[in-house]
Design a protein around this motif. Structure first.
Motif, PDB file in Angstrom:
ATOM      1  N   GLN A 154     -30.414 -10.095 -48.695  1.00 25.18           N
ATOM      2  CA  GLN A 154     -30.113  -9.347 -49.742  1.00 25.18           C
ATOM      3  C   GLN A 154     -29.030 -10.037 -50.806  1.00 25.18           C
ATOM      4  OE1 GLN A 154     -29.330  -5.148 -49.459  1.00 25.18           O
ATOM      5  NE2 GLN A 154     -29.797  -5.179 -47.441  1.00 25.18           N
ATOM      6  N   VAL A 155     -28.022 -10.612 -50.360  1.00 22.12           N
ATOM      7  CA  VAL A 155     -27.168 -11.464 -51.371  1.00 22.12           C
ATOM      8  C   VAL A 155     -28.126 -12.481 -51.805  1.00 22.12           C
ATOM      9  CG1 VAL A 155     -25.530 -13.440 -51.373  1.00 22.12           C
ATOM     10  CG2 VAL A 155     -24.990 -11.350 -49.936  1.00 22.12           C
ATOM     11  N   SER A 156     -29.108 -13.078 -51.298  1.00 17.59           N
ATOM     12  CA  SER A 156     -29.856 -14.184 -51.995  1.00 17.59           C
ATOM     13  C   SER A 156     -30.849 -13.460 -52.947  1.00 17.59           C
ATOM     14  CB  SER A 156     -30.810 -14.937 -50.946  1.00 17.59           C
ATOM     15  OG  SER A 156     -30.116 -15.481 -50.141  1.00 17.59           O
ATOM     16  N   LEU A 157     -31.467 -12.183 -52.710  1.00 18.61           N
ATOM     17  CA  LEU A 157     -32.284 -11.374 -53.363  1.00 18.61           C
ATOM     18  C   LEU A 157     -31.411 -11.039 -54.853  1.00 18.61           C
ATOM     19  CD1 LEU A 157     -34.786  -9.987 -54.218  1.00 18.61           C
ATOM     20  CD2 LEU A 157     -34.225  -8.033 -52.815  1.00 18.61           C
ATOM     21  N   ALA A 158     -30.283 -10.710 -54.638  1.00 20.97           N
ATOM     22  CA  ALA A 158     -29.394 -10.268 -55.572  1.00 20.97           C
ATOM     23  C   ALA A 158     -29.127 -11.431 -56.525  1.00 20.97           C
ATOM     24  CB  ALA A 158     -28.142  -9.577 -55.430  1.00 20.97           C
ATOM     25  N   ALA A 159     -28.728 -12.589 -55.909  1.00 20.96           N
ATOM     26  CA  ALA A 159     -28.596 -13.771 -56.776  1.00 20.96           C
ATOM     27  C   ALA A 159     -29.847 -14.397 -57.635  1.00 20.96           C
ATOM     28  CB  ALA A 159     -28.040 -14.823 -55.802  1.00 20.96           C
ATOM     29  N   ALA A 203     -40.584 -13.228 -54.446  1.00 22.77           N
ATOM     30  CA  ALA A 203     -41.567 -12.543 -53.336  1.00 22.77           C
ATOM     31  C   ALA A 203     -41.022 -12.749 -51.993  1.00 22.77           C
ATOM     32  CB  ALA A 203     -42.959 -12.997 -53.747  1.00 22.77           C
ATOM     33  N   MET A 204     -40.800 -13.769 -51.542  1.00 17.72           N
ATOM     34  CA  MET A 204     -40.325 -14.042 -50.154  1.00 17.72           C
ATOM     35  C   MET A 204     -39.139 -13.035 -49.804  1.00 17.72           C
ATOM     36  SD  MET A 204     -38.960 -17.112 -48.130  1.00 17.72           S
ATOM     37  CE  MET A 204     -37.492 -17.169 -48.854  1.00 17.72           C
ATOM     38  N   LEU A 205     -38.339 -13.246 -50.644  1.00 17.02           N
ATOM     39  CA  LEU A 205     -36.840 -12.371 -50.514  1.00 17.02           C
ATOM     40  C   LEU A 205     -37.004 -10.871 -50.473  1.00 17.02           C
ATOM     41  CD1 LEU A 205     -34.465 -14.644 -52.494  1.00 17.02           C
ATOM     42  CD2 LEU A 205     -34.451 -14.375 -49.999  1.00 17.02           C
ATOM     43  N   ARG A 206     -38.001 -10.477 -51.445  1.00 18.99           N
ATOM     44  CA  ARG A 206     -38.347  -8.894 -51.386  1.00 18.99           C
ATOM     45  C   ARG A 206     -38.960  -8.453 -49.952  1.00 18.99           C
ATOM     46  NH1 ARG A 206     -38.029  -6.808 -56.516  1.00 18.99           N
ATOM     47  NH2 ARG A 206     -38.005  -8.232 -58.367  1.00 18.99           N
ATOM     48  N   ASP A 207     -39.736  -9.432 -49.531  1.00 12.85           N
ATOM     49  CA  ASP A 207     -40.354  -9.213 -48.357  1.00 12.85           C
ATOM     50  C   ASP A 207     -39.655  -9.036 -47.258  1.00 12.85           C
ATOM     51  OD1 ASP A 207     -42.986  -8.857 -46.647  1.00 12.85           O
ATOM     52  OD2 ASP A 207     -42.287 -10.810 -46.002  1.00 12.85           O
ATOM     53  N   VAL A 208     -38.692  -9.917 -47.012  1.00 12.98           N
ATOM     54  CA  VAL A 208     -37.656 -10.091 -46.107  1.00 12.98           C
ATOM     55  C   VAL A 208     -36.720  -8.770 -46.023  1.00 12.98           C
ATOM     56  CG1 VAL A 208     -35.789 -11.218 -44.973  1.00 12.98           C
ATOM     57  CG2 VAL A 208     -37.834 -12.545 -45.805  1.00 12.98           C
ATOM     58  N   PHE A 265     -30.866  -7.499 -63.982  1.00 12.17           N
ATOM     59  CA  PHE A 265     -29.381  -7.048 -63.646  1.00 12.17           C
ATOM     60  C   PHE A 265     -29.586  -5.503 -63.109  1.00 12.17           C
ATOM     61  CE2 PHE A 265     -29.060  -9.674 -67.665  1.00 12.17           C
ATOM     62  CZ  PHE A 265     -28.323 -10.628 -66.940  1.00 12.17           C
ATOM     63  N   GLU A 266     -30.407  -4.668 -63.574  1.00 14.30           N
ATOM     64  CA  GLU A 266     -30.336  -3.311 -63.028  1.00 14.30           C
ATOM     65  C   GLU A 266     -30.706  -3.456 -61.505  1.00 14.30           C
ATOM     66  OE1 GLU A 266     -31.913  -4.268 -65.674  1.00 14.30           O
ATOM     67  OE2 GLU A 266     -30.686  -3.091 -67.521  1.00 14.30           O
ATOM     68  N   GLU A 267     -31.559  -4.272 -61.385  1.00 12.69           N
ATOM     69  CA  GLU A 267     -32.135  -4.331 -59.547  1.00 12.69           C
ATOM     70  C   GLU A 267     -31.231  -5.067 -59.200  1.00 12.69           C
ATOM     71  OE1 GLU A 267     -36.008  -5.532 -57.045  1.00 12.69           O
ATOM     72  OE2 GLU A 267     -36.085  -5.860 -59.023  1.00 12.69           O
ATOM     73  N   ALA A 268     -30.511  -5.980 -59.565  1.00  9.66           N
ATOM     74  CA  ALA A 268     -29.449  -6.688 -58.909  1.00  9.66           C
ATOM     75  C   ALA A 268     -28.311  -5.655 -58.377  1.00  9.66           C
ATOM     76  CB  ALA A 268     -28.905  -7.937 -59.698  1.00  9.66           C
ATOM     77  N   GLU A 269     -27.973  -4.856 -59.375  1.00 14.14           N
ATOM     78  CA  GLU A 269     -27.000  -3.950 -58.983  1.00 14.14           C
ATOM     79  C   GLU A 269     -27.456  -2.814 -57.806  1.00 14.14           C
ATOM     80  OE1 GLU A 269     -24.829  -0.067 -61.299  1.00 14.14           O
ATOM     81  OE2 GLU A 269     -26.213  -1.057 -62.418  1.00 14.14           O
ATOM     82  N   ALA A 270     -28.795  -2.323 -58.095  1.00 10.99           N
ATOM     83  CA  ALA A 270     -29.092  -1.535 -56.909  1.00 10.99           C
ATOM     84  C   ALA A 270     -29.068  -2.447 -55.546  1.00 10.99           C
ATOM     85  CB  ALA A 270     -30.521  -0.959 -57.009  1.00 10.99           C
ATOM     86  N   VAL A 271     -29.451  -3.591 -55.508  1.00  9.89           N
ATOM     87  CA  VAL A 271     -29.388  -4.265 -54.219  1.00  9.89           C
ATOM     88  C   VAL A 271     -27.833  -4.496 -53.763  1.00  9.89           C
ATOM     89  CG1 VAL A 271     -29.615  -6.526 -53.343  1.00  9.89           C
ATOM     90  CG2 VAL A 271     -31.545  -5.663 -54.548  1.00  9.89           C
ATOM     91  N   GLY A 272     -27.105  -4.761 -54.799  1.00 11.29           N
ATOM     92  CA  GLY A 272     -25.715  -4.837 -54.270  1.00 11.29           C
ATOM     93  C   GLY A 272     -24.966  -3.640 -53.870  1.00 11.29           C
ATOM     94  N   ARG A 273     -25.351  -2.471 -54.449  1.00 10.86           N
ATOM     95  CA  ARG A 273     -24.793  -1.257 -54.152  1.00 10.86           C
ATOM     96  C   ARG A 273     -25.245  -0.674 -52.425  1.00 10.86           C
ATOM     97  NH1 ARG A 273     -21.811   0.789 -57.808  1.00 10.86           N
ATOM     98  NH2 ARG A 273     -22.166   0.384 -59.982  1.00 10.86           N
TER      99      ARG A 273
END
Length: 160
Positions: free
Chosen positions: A41-46, A25-30, A54-62
């Motif tokens: 963003q890297v921390s959220l993807a991790a 929740a904290m990472l999404r907020d940041v 996995f799908e959301e991590a892909e979107a964050v990475g892109r």
């Protein structure tokens, strides 16, 4: 008047505490409030990868790859990246994209990202995941070539 101000402040504090109820929740907020914060963003993807998102991590990475390119080329407001930091975030993001695709069983795409991460300095971790993707694709000989590189025999799927 003081009671009203205290009540309003308490409400804001309670709302902000809800933003920090969990790491995710904290990472999404940041990331929502500071989309050019590469570390968040890297921390959220991790975190998403650890949780199986996995799908959301892909979107964050892109999205992050676009941000890194923009910040390296000139920045955005107070956000800038040196070439060294851009290279770091690019490699971490490409490797994370490979992991997200591996988690989705998109093995060919995952292998391509792990190869790219290796060219960006991904080292043993990228080689490990590349060998794993190749093994799952049934490309045992190529997987073994990756495994036979110096220092790579410790991978479980690299047993002869």
């Amino acid at each position: 008047m003081a009671v009203a101000l205290l009540g309003a402040a308490s409400g804001l504090t309670a709302g902000r505490n809800a933003d920090y109820r969990s790491e995710m929740a904290m990472l999404r907020d940041v990331v929502a409030k500071r989309p050019y914060n590469c570390r968040a963003q890297v921390s959220l993807a991790a975190s998403l990868l650890r949780e199986g998102g996995f799908e959301e991590a892909e979107a964050v990475g892109r999205r992050l790859l676009v941000v890194v390119d923009e910040l390296e080329k000139g920045g955005r407001g107070s956000y800038r990246l040196s070439p060294a930091m851009a290279a770091y975030y690019r490699q971490a993001t490409v490797s994370g994209l490979g992991q997200a695709l591996l988690g989705q069983r998109r093995l060919e795409d995952a292998a391509a990202y792990f190869r790219q991460a290796g060219t960006l300095g991904g080292g043993a971790r990228s080689s490990y995941h590349l060998a794993q993707a190749l093994h799952l694709l049934g490309q045992g000989e190529e997987s073994m070539r990756v495994c036979d590189a110096p220092g790579r025999r410790r991978f479980p799927h690299c047993r002869h």
